[in-house]
Motif scaffolding. Structure first.
Motif, PDB file in Angstrom:
ATOM      1  N   LEU A 191      18.356  -3.439  74.569  1.00 47.51           N
ATOM      2  CA  LEU A 191      18.856  -3.059  75.894  1.00 47.51           C
ATOM      3  C   LEU A 191      18.490  -1.612  76.231  1.00 47.51           C
ATOM      4  O   LEU A 191      18.122  -1.308  77.372  1.00 47.51           O
TER       5      LEU A 191
ATOM      6  N   ALA B 257      16.278  -8.386  80.363  1.00 48.11           N
ATOM      7  CA  ALA B 257      17.311  -7.586  81.026  1.00 48.11           C
ATOM      8  C   ALA B 257      16.686  -6.496  81.884  1.00 48.11           C
ATOM      9  O   ALA B 257      17.326  -5.976  82.812  1.00 48.11           O
TER      10      ALA B 257
ATOM     11  N   ILE C  76      16.912  -7.260  85.470  1.00 48.27           N
ATOM     12  CA  ILE C  76      18.228  -6.975  86.049  1.00 48.27           C
ATOM     13  C   ILE C  76      18.368  -5.475  86.319  1.00 48.27           C
ATOM     14  O   ILE C  76      18.854  -5.061  87.378  1.00 48.27           O
TER      15      ILE C  76
ATOM     16  N   VAL D 105      21.649 -13.622  82.328  1.00 50.27           N
ATOM     17  CA  VAL D 105      22.840 -13.232  81.571  1.00 50.27           C
ATOM     18  C   VAL D 105      23.335 -14.396  80.717  1.00 50.27           C
ATOM     19  O   VAL D 105      23.704 -14.220  79.546  1.00 50.27           O
TER      20      VAL D 105
ATOM     21  N   VAL E 169      20.914 -14.866  77.744  1.00 52.43           N
ATOM     22  CA  VAL E 169      21.115 -13.816  76.743  1.00 52.43           C
ATOM     23  C   VAL E 169      22.408 -14.069  75.969  1.00 52.43           C
ATOM     24  O   VAL E 169      22.458 -13.907  74.740  1.00 52.43           O
TER      25      VAL E 169
END
Length: 298
Positions: free
Chosen positions: A9, A258, A261, A287, A290
């Motif tokens: 992340l 991600a 996003i 989401v 993940v």
């Protein structure tokens, strides 16, 4: 949250910032010039990171092995080739169509890594990867007036080839990190990063000296902005490589979605752009995918 998930992340967030930093550079020095900035100006920072790791851990450089050299070279060259094919695809297709082809990468990585590196792949993990990838496709693909464009042989082949090479680069980098037999996780990943950037920088310097000196000179002229993009690129890569040392390439590349996003959030908060329902649905699928991936891990 597992450490590898947090690392991925952070890498995705840093890569989003790097992409934003490269926007103005692309307009100024061209796509090829802006692309090589991440390697040429990222290498000094990667070397600095390696020095800091050695001081902090007290470890010496791990001994390079044939496996490390082969896999790292594979990853480095595959990443360059993937970028070139991506640019070729974008010349003839819309950004959304190109993105859709490229975002098949996590599925390709999962299957190839299981076959080449013997990375474990359960049915639940594969399903989670498929859900997250579907989310990106929903966000990227707009209803097409001419569906036949999706099946145009040339762009379809180059798009899938680019996704495959991006997948091979992830597999190569993980193989390079795991190919080092000495040292801790951090120093093995950072050493492989420096080796990869050295290979890529040398290759692109030779290429641009022979075929695109103007773009090379422009990147050096705008060195201040290039340094910023180079730092962010090296910082993101540091965490990508650390992630490859901690878990399978499929896990890291799936969580890397991600980034999509994060990019949408930047567009919404910084630029005030609204979030269409279709993109909201895509983000929800990412989401969900993940979350399923994290649950599938032992």
């Amino acid at each position: 949250m597992p450490l590898w998930a947090l690392v991925a992340l952070v890498a995705a967030a840093a890569q989003t910032a790097r992409n934003a930093a490269q926007v103005s550079l692309t307009a100024t020095i061209g796509t090829v010039g802006a692309t090589q900035v991440r390697f040429l100006f990222g290498l000094p920072f990667a070397i600095l990171f390696l020095g800091l790791v050695m001081v902090a851990t007290g470890e010496t450089l791990p001994t390079l092995t044939a496996r490390n050299l082969i896999y790292t070279t594979l990853g480095a060259m595959a990443q360059i080739g993937a970028t070139a094919l991506m640019l070729i695809t974008m010349k003839s297709q819309s950004f959304s169509v190109t993105t859709a082809w490229l975002k098949t990468e996590p599925v390709i990585v999962a299957l190839a890594a299981a076959a080449v590196l013997r990375d474990p792949l359960s049915w639940s993990a594969l399903a989670a990867i498929a859900v997250a990838t579907a989310g990106v496709l929903v966000m990227s693909v707009k209803p097409a007036k001419h569906p036949r464009d999706w099946l145009t042989p040339g762009p379809a082949l180059t798009g899938l080839a680019a996704a495959t090479l991006f997948g091979l680069s992830a597999i190569g980098f993980r193989g390079g990190v795991t190919g080092l037999e000495t040292g801790g996780t951090l120093i093995r990943s950072t050493t492989t990063l420096v080796l990869s950037l050295t290979i890529q920088t040398g290759t692109l310097l030779v290429w641009m000296t022979l075929f695109d000196r103007k773009a090379l000179a422009a990147s050096l002229t705008h060195w201040r902005r290039s340094l910023g993009a180079g730092f962010l690129g090296a910082f993101a890569s540091q965490f990508w490589f650390l992630g490859f040392a901690l878990t399978s390439a499929a896990n890291i590349r799936t969580l890397a979605l991600a980034e999509v996003i994060f990019a949408q959030l930047v567009a919404r908060v910084h630029f005030g752009q609204k979030l269409p329902l279709r993109q909201g649905l895509g983000m929800a699928l990412i989401v969900l995918g993940v979350g399923l991936l994290l649950q599938s891990q032992p």
